[in-house]
Motif scaffolding. Structure first.
Motif: not given
Length: 686
Positions: A152-153, A156
């Motif tokens: 997820v990072a 992002f």
């Protein structure tokens, strides 16, 4: 504006014109956190790796920690000094790749590119995985889900970078500067307490370390050399990211090379100060730190086993807890910004990888789509590709930093060596052509710096390969080989295509005849328009083609064709197996075989619709037919569009988008003030 366009604008922001590229260039205060966050963030794990490697011989080996750190610092300063010569000599942004290609040949350049591409992917994977481990230590709910959090990072970060280099740089500048303030402030306060004799011991100071199997007892000279070499090679992780500035010179404001060289110098001074301060404080506070997978080697002061579930905190965490023992906000500030910088460290790769990919694409060694700038003037395809490869690596290794770190730094030191060798040849070649004494002295000084840098990086590369090859570095070597072969294959393909497409005198020869066929499904307006257009091209032969799969429908069409008294013959192709595409393709091939020097022109009526779901209801047979005919030599395919009423929706949508007032239109004189205020008010009301 459709739903897709709205989502894209929310994610990326408004489009930028190509003429606005200069507005995205970075000043030094933004370039430092953008390009140096990776090298600076290594302070969060490079000292840990040094202590882990030394701990295999017990805590007594920690006496060598500051000497290992000093050796790493010397290598970093040497590499930075060498790259300062590179950015001045090659400011186009090719960095190591350009240096190796120009001075050592194409294969050397591809080798460097392969090494850097692998290292960029590993940079993202290692940094984000390390941050996920920090987050799991602070948030128990993330334990066991580190790979998901890391993925997820990465997504992002990719989204931020898709908004453009300058805008993403503004996001990353504040956390990076806060990290510098946190670490330098912590170290300054800790060293001050050390000088006044008030520095407390670390939380792990009362523990003992059992030597690893095979390392207990007095060490021989050979064993000591191996131990120090392993610690040194792990500590060299601090050098990753240094080369990113040489690849990102085009992103700097003018004078580009001077600003890049200054940023390199600031990076070296800050990184060396931070790393040495952390190592000295860790040693003075008697920190005990082992491989997280070998936590059982830690013993209590009495030699007993530690309680089940004992959590070993990272080196910086232990230093912060001790230095700020009476000031908890200081501890939480250091830990928070350290976790953030580990995420943002991957931004260095997100800036270096796309630029390198665009250069490789321009040289024909990578898909040309990597050289295309997106709506925000960033190399969007390169950013997406890097994110996808990094997520794949994170998932495969389950975001375990200890495993990923073994694959690290091999590629970057291969590029270091080839780059330094290329720079030596560069200065040697120019010295033969230069007669000015002052300029020759500068060149000789630069060559001496690069020669010393080559010697240092060559020694480091040998040590890294010797100590990390079996531990996982072999995977990196294989990955580099795969990238090398892929780029060679792409380069050969583009070269063959270019040679095949080269124009010659025979390309001017006109075809002996043009046999035009118009596809007929029904006798309606699209068919009549296609017939009229084909007739206007004045082919030698023109006929309509209808594929019969139903006798009744065929008879009706023939009757209507005769009633309209069209002066174009209609040929019916019977299809007993109800196929549409195959009979047309075979008929076109027969015409081509009968007249090899002629051309078969196929006109296909197509509907133009305005809604995405309408496209699913029309033109499917036409798409399949075009796909088959494109592979048939001597056949030209022409789509004749017929706009249905719903197509006006798409046209009006595009018109509104083109007429929409954008920021800066008034300043650039694209609209008058009265019109600008009216349109602005209308947009606000909407």
């Amino acid at each position: 504006m459709g739903v897709g366009d709205v989502s894209k604008r929310i994610l990326l922001g408004r489009k930028l014109r190509s003429s606005q590229l200069g507005e995205t260039l970075l000043p030094k205060r933004i370039a430092l956190p953008v390009f140096a966050s990776d090298a600076l963030s290594s302070v969060a794990y490079a000292p840990d790796e040094i202590f882990i490697m030394l701990s295999v011989a017990g805590a007594s080996a920690y006496v060598w920690s500051w000497k290992i750190g000093l050796a790493v610092a010397i290598v970093m300063i040497t590499v930075v000094a060498s790259y300062r010569q590179t950015v001045h000599a090659y400011p186009s942004g090719g960095g190591d790749y350009e240096v190796a290609t120009v001075n050592l040949g194409r294969n050397a350049g591809i080798t460097v590119a392969s090494a850097l591409l692998v290292d960029y992917v590993l940079t993202v994977a290692v940094s984000i995985s390390s941050a996920a481990q920090y987050a799991a230590g602070a948030i128990p709910a993330l334990i066991g889900h580190e790979a998901t959090a890391a993925s997820v990072a990465v997504v992002f970060l990719a989204a931020l970078n898709l908004r453009g280099v300058r805008e993403s740089g503004a996001y990353f500048a504040v956390p990076t500067y806060l990290f510098m303030v946190a670490i330098l402030g912590m170290c300054a306060y800790g060293l001050t307490r050390l000088l006044v004799g008030d520095l407390p011991l670390a939380e792990s100071a009362d523990l003992t370390i059992d030597p690893a199997q095979g390392w207990d007892g007095p060490l021989t000279q050979v064993a000591m050399v191996i131990l120090l070499a392993r610690a040194f090679s792990s500590g060299c992780a601090a050098l990753t990211g240094v080369e990113a500035i040489s690849n990102g010179v085009p992103a700097f404001r003018r004078p580009k090379s001077k600003n890049a060289a200054t940023t390199l110098l600031m990076l070296a001074l800050i990184a060396v100060t931070m790393m040495m301060s952390v190592i000295v404080l860790a040693r003075q506070m008697s920190i005990r730190y082992v491989d997280p997978h070998e936590i059982e080697r830690l013993r209590s002061a009495a030699g007993g086993v530690l309680p089940r579930g004992y959590e070993q905190h990272p080196v910086i965490s232990q230093i912060a807890a001790g230095v700020f023992d009476g000031f908890p906000p200081g501890f939480y500030f250091v830990i928070t910004v350290t976790g953030i910088i580990l995420v943002l460290a991957a931004n260095t790769a997100f800036n270096g990888f796309p630029v390198l990919g665009s250069i490789l694409a321009q040289d024909g060694l990578a898909p040309r789509s990597l050289a295309s700038r997106g709506d925000r003037l960033a190399y969007s395809n390169g950013i997406v590709f890097l994110a996808a490869m990094s997520v794949l690596l994170i998932v495969v290794f389950d975001a375990e930093t200890t495993k990923l770190i073994q694959l690290y730094i091999v590629g970057v030191f291969i590029s270091f060596n080839l780059s330094q060798l290329g720079m030596i040849r560069h200065w040697t070649r120019h010295l033969k052509q230069t007669t000015d004494p002052a300029m020759r002295r500068r060149m000789m000084r630069s060559r001496a710096i690069n020669t010393f840098g080559l010697g240092m990086t060559a020694v480091v590369l040998v040590i890294v390969l010797a100590t990390k090859f079996l531990a996982g570095a072999w995977i990196t070597i294989i990955a580099m080989g795969i990238f090398f072969l892929i780029m060679k294959s792409i380069g050969n393909h583009y070269a063959m295509v270019e040679a095949e497409l080269a124009a010659d005198e025979q390309d001017k020869v006109l075809p002996t005849r043009v046999h035009a066929i118009v596809l007929v499904s029904r006798l309606h307006k699209p068919t009549l328009r296609a017939l009229a257009f084909a007739k206007a091209t004045r082919p030698n032969v023109l006929e309509g083609i209808y594929v019969s799969i139903d006798a009744a429908a065929t008879n009706r069409l023939l009757e209507e064709w005769d009633e309209r008294n069209l002066d174009t013959p209609l040929k019916v192709l019977h299809s007993p197996y109800r196929e549409i595409v195959r009979p047309i393709v075979e008929y076109a091939q027969e015409i081509r075989r009968a007249s090899p020097r002629g051309v078969v022109a196929v006109y296909i009526p197509e509907y133009v619709v305005g809604r995405w779901w309408e496209q699913l209801l029309h033109n499917q047979t036409a798409l399949r037919l075009k796909g088959r005919l494109l592979f048939t030599p001597g056949v030209m395919v022409t789509s004749v569009p017929y706009q249905l009423r719903s197509s006006q929706i798409a046209e009006e949508r595009g018109t509104r988008e083109d007429q929409r007032v954008q920021a800066g239109d008034l300043r650039r004189g694209r609209v008058l003030r009265d019109n600008y205020e009216t349109d602005r008010d209308r947009q606000i009301d909407a």
